[in-house]
Design a protein around this motif. Sequence first.
Motif, PDB file in Angstrom:
ATOM      1  N   PRO A 246       0.810  -1.228   0.000  1.00  0.00           N
ATOM      2  CA  PRO A 246       0.000   0.000   0.000  1.00  0.00           C
ATOM      3  C   PRO A 246       0.841   1.275   0.000  1.00  0.00           C
ATOM      4  CG  PRO A 246      -0.126  -1.117   2.142  1.00  0.00           C
ATOM      5  CD  PRO A 246       0.559  -2.049   1.207  1.00  0.00           C
ATOM      6  N   LEU A 247       2.027   1.204   0.574  1.00  0.00           N
ATOM      7  CA  LEU A 247       2.920   2.367   0.528  1.00  0.00           C
ATOM      8  C   LEU A 247       3.371   2.644  -0.908  1.00  0.00           C
ATOM      9  CD1 LEU A 247       5.140   1.562   3.660  1.00  0.00           C
ATOM     10  CD2 LEU A 247       3.295   3.246   3.510  1.00  0.00           C
ATOM     11  N   ALA A 248       3.706   1.562  -1.628  1.00  0.00           N
ATOM     12  CA  ALA A 248       4.101   1.704  -3.026  1.00  0.00           C
ATOM     13  C   ALA A 248       2.943   2.230  -3.863  1.00  0.00           C
ATOM     14  CB  ALA A 248       4.601   0.367  -3.573  1.00  0.00           C
ATOM     15  N   GLN A 249       1.753   1.686  -3.635  1.00  0.00           N
ATOM     16  CA  GLN A 249       0.592   2.120  -4.416  1.00  0.00           C
ATOM     17  C   GLN A 249       0.266   3.589  -4.160  1.00  0.00           C
ATOM     18  OE1 GLN A 249      -1.177   0.137  -6.828  1.00  0.00           O
ATOM     19  NE2 GLN A 249      -1.629   2.301  -7.270  1.00  0.00           N
ATOM     20  N   ALA A 250       0.388   4.015  -2.912  1.00  0.00           N
ATOM     21  CA  ALA A 250       0.137   5.425  -2.587  1.00  0.00           C
ATOM     22  C   ALA A 250       1.147   6.335  -3.282  1.00  0.00           C
ATOM     23  CB  ALA A 250       0.188   5.625  -1.079  1.00  0.00           C
ATOM     24  N   ALA A 251       2.409   5.898  -3.345  1.00  0.00           N
ATOM     25  CA  ALA A 251       3.443   6.693  -4.015  1.00  0.00           C
ATOM     26  C   ALA A 251       3.174   6.770  -5.523  1.00  0.00           C
ATOM     27  CB  ALA A 251       4.823   6.079  -3.753  1.00  0.00           C
ATOM     28  N   ILE A 252       2.716   5.661  -6.097  1.00  0.00           N
ATOM     29  CA  ILE A 252       2.390   5.652  -7.536  1.00  0.00           C
ATOM     30  C   ILE A 252       1.196   6.569  -7.815  1.00  0.00           C
ATOM     31  CG2 ILE A 252       1.532   4.207  -9.427  1.00  0.00           C
ATOM     32  CD1 ILE A 252       3.173   1.887  -8.090  1.00  0.00           C
ATOM     33  N   ASP A 253       0.158   6.464  -7.002  1.00  0.00           N
ATOM     34  CA  ASP A 253      -1.020   7.312  -7.190  1.00  0.00           C
ATOM     35  C   ASP A 253      -0.658   8.791  -7.088  1.00  0.00           C
ATOM     36  OD1 ASP A 253      -2.546   5.013  -7.435  1.00  0.00           O
ATOM     37  OD2 ASP A 253      -3.269   5.063  -5.357  1.00  0.00           O
ATOM     38  N   LYS A 254       0.166   9.104  -6.108  1.00  0.00           N
ATOM     39  CA  LYS A 254       0.608  10.495  -5.947  1.00  0.00           C
ATOM     40  C   LYS A 254       1.390  10.966  -7.163  1.00  0.00           C
ATOM     41  CE  LYS A 254       3.783  13.298  -3.161  1.00  0.00           C
ATOM     42  NZ  LYS A 254       4.747  13.284  -2.018  1.00  0.00           N
ATOM     43  N   THR A 255       2.287  10.116  -7.652  1.00  0.00           N
ATOM     44  CA  THR A 255       3.174  10.499  -8.748  1.00  0.00           C
ATOM     45  C   THR A 255       2.424  10.638 -10.074  1.00  0.00           C
ATOM     46  OG1 THR A 255       5.001   9.355  -7.674  1.00  0.00           O
ATOM     47  CG2 THR A 255       5.253   9.825 -10.009  1.00  0.00           C
ATOM     48  N   LEU A 256       1.597   9.649 -10.406  1.00  0.00           N
ATOM     49  CA  LEU A 256       0.903   9.687 -11.679  1.00  0.00           C
ATOM     50  C   LEU A 256      -0.309  10.614 -11.642  1.00  0.00           C
ATOM     51  CD1 LEU A 256       1.120   5.951 -12.777  1.00  0.00           C
ATOM     52  CD2 LEU A 256       2.607   7.874 -13.363  1.00  0.00           C
TER      53      LEU A 256
END
Length: 259
Positions: A246-256
């Motif tokens: 979930p930490l990775a997914q949150a970072a991806i959502d923020k970035t994209l």
Amino acid sequence: MKMFARAFLLACVPLLTAGVYGQTAAPASTAAPATDAATAKEIASMKAKLNDWPALDRYRAENAALPPVAAGEQRVVFYGDSITDGWGRRPGTGTFFPGKPYINRGISGQTTPQMVVRFRQDVIDLHPAAVLILAGTNDVAGNTGPMTPEMTEDNFRSMADLAHANGIKVILASITPAFDYPWKRGMEPAPKIRAINAWLKDYCEQHGYTYLDYYTSLTDSEGGMKPGISFDGVHPNEKGYAIMAPLAQAAIDKTLGAQ
């Protein structure tokens, strides 16, 4: 009597000289000792590494078979070492983002200089929207030779520059915790990892990249992995990856989402 003694000595001379100069004694063996199985395996591994130091062959066929990015697809390459490589592949690590257009391009044991060399083949040429880079612990361990923190930092800079120049969003993950390395004891990695992570966070803030903080959620008070979330104090198990996902997914959502 004198003549007998003289004749006896003359008869012994050839025997004495043969003992000194001849080949009456068996020569010492000069044959090389037999190579044991472990040494042979190590030699084979070293030869393979010399033939393909950055391991470009690992994903060459998979990359060629990968379909083009579909319309509206936001492909993400997870780029790293064994901690990425094992995610969803090693038994006991769970699944790797099912249903997501995320591509695993981790290679066990790799250091950042090796990753710089294969960055074009395994990241740029796959045309992702973003790359999530998790690396550095093998630099600290000295897997490809001694490295200073500055050398590791320069390699992060190089990968980020390559991605940015090719329109790829950059996510730099913190190095995950390790109190010691089971394959290389006594390196005292914990303070070194904390120092590089502090640099990564500051670098991301300065350049507008996303900093993904795995470390805070995984570490104990001594700078190692929390109990029960890794196989060996370095490599996460299913519980460890369940924290990371979930930490990775949150970072991806923020970035994209910032596009």
